[in-house]
Design an enzyme around this catalytic site. Structure first.
Site, short mmCIF file in Angstrom:
data_model
loop_
_atom_site.label_atom_id
_atom_site.label_comp_id
_atom_site.label_asym_id
_atom_site.label_seq_id
_atom_site.Cartn_x
_atom_site.Cartn_y
_atom_site.Cartn_z
N ARG A 81 31.50 30.64 28.59
CA ARG A 81 31.02 29.34 28.10
C ARG A 81 32.11 28.29 28.26
O ARG A 81 31.84 27.15 28.64
CB ARG A 81 30.57 29.44 26.64
CG ARG A 81 29.34 30.29 26.43
CD ARG A 81 28.92 30.33 24.97
NE ARG A 81 28.43 29.05 24.50
CZ ARG A 81 28.20 28.76 23.23
NH1 ARG A 81 28.44 29.67 22.29
NH2 ARG A 81 27.74 27.58 22.88
N CYS A 118 34.52 25.54 18.44
CA CYS A 118 33.66 26.55 19.07
C CYS A 118 32.38 25.84 19.49
O CYS A 118 32.42 24.71 19.96
CB CYS A 118 33.41 27.71 18.12
SG CYS A 118 32.60 27.22 16.57
#
Length: 280
Positions: free
Chosen positions: A180, A238
């Site tokens: 990611r 995050c």
């Protein structure tokens, strides 16, 4: 005071003269599409929890409504305080949080309580799985109303501009999976990639195979290798500020103070003018 507690130590404290308030924060990140059944943490809690624990709903009580500030923005301070008092949290009583084992949700509760001024909060290392074959309780606990009044500001908090500046001038860690960060996949947010200058540091590398934290010395060595030893300041983000709280907790165990970018990638990418970097 340490930020984590073992199952054996928790068992001893629960049997002692000053047992902690227990918060069960079972939650699971969902990447399922529309129409898929939602994870029901309350049902799992009522089927069996550490005796005396009170269920706390991460989405409803540890986050505000999703929107421009991200998928899990910080909750309204007054509403968060009311939720903690309903759960029996008192200013003069230790609190221990736990979840189903991953530790992310428990760390979110830990971070919010510490940020809001509670002086004594720990996370059960390894979560419910670490409780092992000790007795469980079913149904729902009904605690006495607490008295905790949140006063935010004890822990460092970043906004988008602060995160961008820290990526340039200090150390900003990206706690998501490496693919990611690199922009190879993005199952949840608008676009893949990372904040320019951020360093990939997946939260999953902070724990052992059984879900407990690696020893403090190993964590300190890991973060030093990522640049924490030379950085003037360290911050973490995050996808939505949940797994990043677990990274802040790991840094705490390692003896490294760190700020949390609560809005994280889900807030950063709401503004299409903000830059996105890809690759390693």
């Amino acid at each position: 005071m340490t930020a984590i507690i073992s199952a054996s130590d928790l068992s001893d404290e629960l049997a002692g003269a000053r047992p902690p308030v227990l918060l069960d924060v079972r939650w699971r990140l969902s990447t399922a599409g529309a129409g898929a059944p939602a994870f029901d943490g309350r049902a799992e809690y009522e089927a069996g929890h550490v005796p005396g624990a009170v269920y706390v709903d991460l989405d409803a009580e540890l986050a505000g409504p999703p929107g421009e500030r991200g998928r899990h923005p910080l909750p309204d301070t007054a509403e968060f305080g009311a939720a903690m008092r309903r759960a029996g949290v008192r200013a003069d009583t230790p609190v221990v949080t736990y979840d189903g084992g991953q530790g992310w949700a428990a760390a979110r509760a830990w971070w919010l309580l510490r940020w809001s001024g509670h002086p004594d909060v720990r996370v059960l290392d390894g979560g419910l799985a670490a409780w092992g074959d000790r007795p469980l309780e079913t149904g729902a606990a009904t605690p006495e109303e607490g008295d905790f009044l949140p006063v935010p500001g004890t822990l460092a908090l970043l906004d988008a501009d602060g995160a961008a500046a820290l990526a340039r001038e200090g150390l900003l860690l990206d706690a998501r999976a490496g693919e990611r960060y690199r922009g190879e996949v993005e199952p949840i947010d608008r676009v893949g990639g990372h904040i320019p200058g951020a360093v990939s540091a997946p939260t999953t590398d902070n724990v052992t195979a059984d879900g407990t934290f690696r020893p403090a010395a190993e964590l300190a060595a890991r973060f030093a290798a990522l640049g924490a030893a030379e950085a003037s300041e360290v911050g973490v983000y995050c996808g939505s500020g949940v797994s990043a709280a677990h990274q802040v907790l790991a840094l705490e165990v390692a003896g490294v103070p760190a700020a949390l970018y609560a809005g994280s990638w889900s807030e950063w990418t709401q503004d299409e003018s903000r830059p996105v970097a890809t690759g390693a």
